[in-house]
Design an enzyme around this catalytic site. Structure first.
Site, PDB file in Angstrom:
ATOM      1  CE  LYS A 128      36.068  23.405  58.878  1.00  0.00           C
ATOM      2  NZ  LYS A 128      34.929  24.256  58.438  1.00  0.00           N
ATOM      3  CG  LEU A 172      27.179  24.122  52.535  1.00  0.00           C
ATOM      4  CD1 LEU A 172      27.896  23.251  53.565  1.00  0.00           C
ATOM      5  CD2 LEU A 172      27.943  25.436  52.319  1.00  0.00           C
ATOM      6  N   GLY A 223      25.243  29.427  57.134  1.00  0.00           N
ATOM      7  CA  GLY A 223      25.046  28.491  58.252  1.00  0.00           C
ATOM      8  C   GLY A 223      24.645  29.220  59.509  1.00  0.00           C
ATOM      9  CB  ALA A 267      26.707  30.746  62.396  1.00  0.00           C
ATOM     10  CB  SER A 323      31.596  23.329  57.098  1.00  0.00           C
ATOM     11  OG  SER A 323      32.415  22.491  56.330  1.00  0.00           O
ATOM     12  NE  ARG A 346      21.531  21.384  56.049  1.00  0.00           N
ATOM     13  CZ  ARG A 346      22.287  20.352  56.316  1.00  0.00           C
ATOM     14  NH1 ARG A 346      22.393  19.391  55.429  1.00  0.00           N
ATOM     15  NH2 ARG A 346      22.932  20.273  57.457  1.00  0.00           N
ATOM     16  CB  SER A 406      32.844  20.849  70.418  1.00  0.00           C
ATOM     17  OG  SER A 406      31.996  21.837  69.895  1.00  0.00           O
ATOM     18  N   GLY A 411      23.700  27.762  63.041  1.00  0.00           N
ATOM     19  CA  GLY A 411      24.606  26.833  63.723  1.00  0.00           C
ATOM     20  C   GLY A 411      25.047  27.358  65.085  1.00  0.00           C
TER      21      GLY A 411
HETATM   22  P1  NAP Z   1      27.017  23.330  63.631  1.00  0.00           P
HETATM   23  O1  NAP Z   1      26.174  23.902  64.687  1.00  0.00           O
HETATM   24  O2  NAP Z   1      26.749  21.924  63.200  1.00  0.00           O
HETATM   25  O3  NAP Z   1      26.983  24.298  62.393  1.00  0.00           O
HETATM   26  C1  NAP Z   1      27.241  23.862  61.095  1.00  0.00           C
HETATM   27  C2  NAP Z   1      26.396  24.697  60.163  1.00  0.00           C
HETATM   28  O4  NAP Z   1      26.631  24.247  58.815  1.00  0.00           O
HETATM   29  C3  NAP Z   1      24.898  24.524  60.423  1.00  0.00           C
HETATM   30  O5  NAP Z   1      24.277  25.773  60.296  1.00  0.00           O
HETATM   31  C4  NAP Z   1      24.466  23.607  59.300  1.00  0.00           C
HETATM   32  O6  NAP Z   1      23.130  23.800  58.892  1.00  0.00           O
HETATM   33  C5  NAP Z   1      25.381  24.060  58.191  1.00  0.00           C
HETATM   34  N1  NAP Z   1      25.436  23.042  57.145  1.00  0.00           N
HETATM   35  C6  NAP Z   1      25.939  21.784  57.225  1.00  0.00           C
HETATM   36  N2  NAP Z   1      25.747  21.155  56.042  1.00  0.00           N
HETATM   37  C7  NAP Z   1      25.095  22.028  55.228  1.00  0.00           C
HETATM   38  C8  NAP Z   1      24.624  21.972  53.895  1.00  0.00           C
HETATM   39  N3  NAP Z   1      24.751  20.869  53.149  1.00  0.00           N
HETATM   40  N4  NAP Z   1      24.027  23.065  53.372  1.00  0.00           N
HETATM   41  C9  NAP Z   1      23.874  24.197  54.115  1.00  0.00           C
HETATM   42  N5  NAP Z   1      24.303  24.320  55.376  1.00  0.00           N
HETATM   43  C10 NAP Z   1      24.904  23.248  55.932  1.00  0.00           C
HETATM   44  O7  NAP Z   1      28.545  23.346  64.052  1.00  0.00           O
HETATM   45  P2  NAP Z   1      29.484  24.546  64.506  1.00  0.00           P
HETATM   46  O8  NAP Z   1      30.343  23.998  65.559  1.00  0.00           O
HETATM   47  O9  NAP Z   1      28.719  25.778  64.765  1.00  0.00           O
HETATM   48  O10 NAP Z   1      30.390  24.713  63.208  1.00  0.00           O
HETATM   49  C11 NAP Z   1      30.445  25.919  62.487  1.00  0.00           C
HETATM   50  C12 NAP Z   1      31.742  25.958  61.717  1.00  0.00           C
HETATM   51  O11 NAP Z   1      32.822  25.948  62.635  1.00  0.00           O
HETATM   52  C13 NAP Z   1      31.974  24.763  60.796  1.00  0.00           C
HETATM   53  O12 NAP Z   1      32.623  25.235  59.648  1.00  0.00           O
HETATM   54  C14 NAP Z   1      32.907  23.877  61.610  1.00  0.00           C
HETATM   55  O13 NAP Z   1      33.683  23.028  60.790  1.00  0.00           O
HETATM   56  C15 NAP Z   1      33.747  24.941  62.281  1.00  0.00           C
HETATM   57  N6  NAP Z   1      34.449  24.514  63.483  1.00  0.00           N
HETATM   58  C16 NAP Z   1      33.753  24.037  64.553  1.00  0.00           C
HETATM   59  C17 NAP Z   1      34.445  23.639  65.690  1.00  0.00           C
HETATM   60  C18 NAP Z   1      33.740  23.098  66.895  1.00  0.00           C
HETATM   61  O14 NAP Z   1      34.395  22.539  67.774  1.00  0.00           O
HETATM   62  N7  NAP Z   1      32.419  23.247  67.036  1.00  0.00           N
HETATM   63  C19 NAP Z   1      35.844  23.750  65.727  1.00  0.00           C
HETATM   64  C20 NAP Z   1      36.515  24.263  64.623  1.00  0.00           C
HETATM   65  C21 NAP Z   1      35.806  24.658  63.508  1.00  0.00           C
HETATM   66  P3  NAP Z   1      21.932  22.939  59.564  1.00  0.00           P
HETATM   67  O15 NAP Z   1      21.675  23.649  60.858  1.00  0.00           O
HETATM   68  O16 NAP Z   1      20.838  23.023  58.589  1.00  0.00           O
HETATM   69  O17 NAP Z   1      22.476  21.550  59.758  1.00  0.00           O
END
Ligand code: NAP
Length: 350
Positions: A162, A65, A12, A18, A86, A37, A202, A15
């Protein structure tokens, strides 16, 4: 641990969180193999190609995924694997299909690929505070010992996804006994400047507040962590020899009323006139009204409101500060940096 020249597989990679992890890894001299993706959709990852060191040390792979085999190429030869991919959204049509399956199956696919690759020494999985609770209870201090046992497909399904994904990761290690160890990071709401395009779920809180999407000041208290600190925590979870188990990863809490006051001061400084909420709903009657009105919201948002309004999260971050030496920025600094960045990227009204 010697870092330069080591290879990290990062799922990911494009994201919000990331991208910051990738930037830090490249700055620190690691080779990064990131999954996105779709390699066809260049606009989604072009920002990664501009990172310092990307030209020499970043390689991108395509992996969804849902695809069991896709991660094998990504992790083969990697010393460390950071699994962040995710779906992160509260509002979905089909929670099982759109949240739970990709989160849980994706985690199993990544870990299975890691178990097949002899090179991997440690895997860090990004879980969430969502796996610790979906209903913070101010009377009790949350720690790494706590697990969310309330969420389901029909109640806070993102939280459920999660929780199940993290449980699947620990079960995998228990059953398969791989040669690498697993470390899990559990961030609270991640906010901060974005390297990627678009607005993360967020950070959207601030856009909605400034655009007048909130009918009033609700009795909500948020636990935030700056995305730069959360990224550092992941890298430290990977490089710290004796890191182990889960890590609650969060800075300070702040109430919606305090956030609104901070945003109002900031707007005055900038000379902008945002549509910040004024009506005080942060009282007992307000809580009842918000809970009633929450049924008119999209399901995921309504459930979030009903389980969070009137509740102040309290948590203990001693473990991450002691073991990983993570330091958290002051929450007000993170919020102001977030708003600066949203304004710069054109996400806020002028
Ligand atoms: P994000 O920018 O939406 O990142 C999510 C990543 O997951 C994106 O790269 C997305 O790829 C990828 N993804 C989603 N579905 C997928 C699939 N079917 N196949 C392959 N890749 C897929 O959100 P983020 O905030 O950075 O989240 C990153 C991680 O941190 C996640 O595990 C999230 O649950 C966790 N987290 C986030 C927060 C928060 O407040 N932001 C808090 C706690 C934990 P695409 O770019 O192609 O969609």
């Amino acid at each position: 641990m010697e870092q330069v020249g080591r290879t990290v597989a990062l799922t990911g990679c494009a994201g919000f969180l990331a991208s910051h992890i990738a930037a830090r890894l490249l700055r620190d001299g690691f080779r990064v193999r990131g999954s996105v993706r779709s390699l066809e959709k260049q606009s989604g990852y072009a920002h990664l190609l501009r990172l310092e060191g990307a030209k020499e040390r970043l390689e991108l792979f395509e992996a969804d995924l849902h695809d069991a085999a896709a991660f094998r190429k990504l992790v083969d030869g990697a010393d460390f694997v950071l699994h962040t991919a995710s779906p992160y959204t509260l509002d979905v049509r089909d929670p099982e299909r759109d949240l739970v399956r990709p989160a849980v199956d994706g985690t199993r696919h990544v870990l299975d690929a890691c178990a097949r690759a002899a090179s991997v020494k440690r895997v860090v999985v990004t879980s969430s505070m969502a796996a610790i609770t979906d209903e913070p209870d101010g009377a009790r201090v949350l720690t790494e010992e706590d697990w969310n046992e309330s969420s389901s497909l029909s109640r806070n399904p993102y939280y459920y996804s999660k929780t199940l994904a993290e449980r699947a990761a620990w079960s995998f290690v228990e059953e398969r006994k791989p040669s690498w160890d697993l470390v899990v990071v559990n961030p609270f709401l991640v906010i901060g400047p974005s390297l990627s395009p678009g607005v993360n779920t967020s950070n959207q809180v601030f856009v909605d507040l400034l655009r007048g999407q909130y009918p009033g000041i609700m009795n909500l208290t948020w636990g935030f962590v700056d995305v730069r600190d959360a990224a550092d925590a992941h890298v430290l979870a990977m490089t710290t020899n004796d890191a182990h188990g889960r890590y609650v990863c969060a800075g300070e809490t702040i109430s919606m009323r305090e956030v609104v006051a901070l945003l109002a001061d900031d707007a005055a400084r900038r000379g902008t006139r945002p549509k910040l909420p004024k009506l005080g709903l942060d009282c007992r009657a307000g809580d009842a009204m918000v809970k009633l009105a929450s049924y008119a919201q999209p399901a995921g948002v309504g459930q979030y409101l009903r389980s969070h309004v009137g509740r102040v999260p309290r948590y203990d971050t001693a473990k991450i500060r002691r073991d990983l030496r993570v330091q958290f920025r002051p929450v007000r600094e993170s919020i102001l940096d977030t708003v600066d960045d949203l304004a710069r990227a054109g996400h806020l009204p002028s």
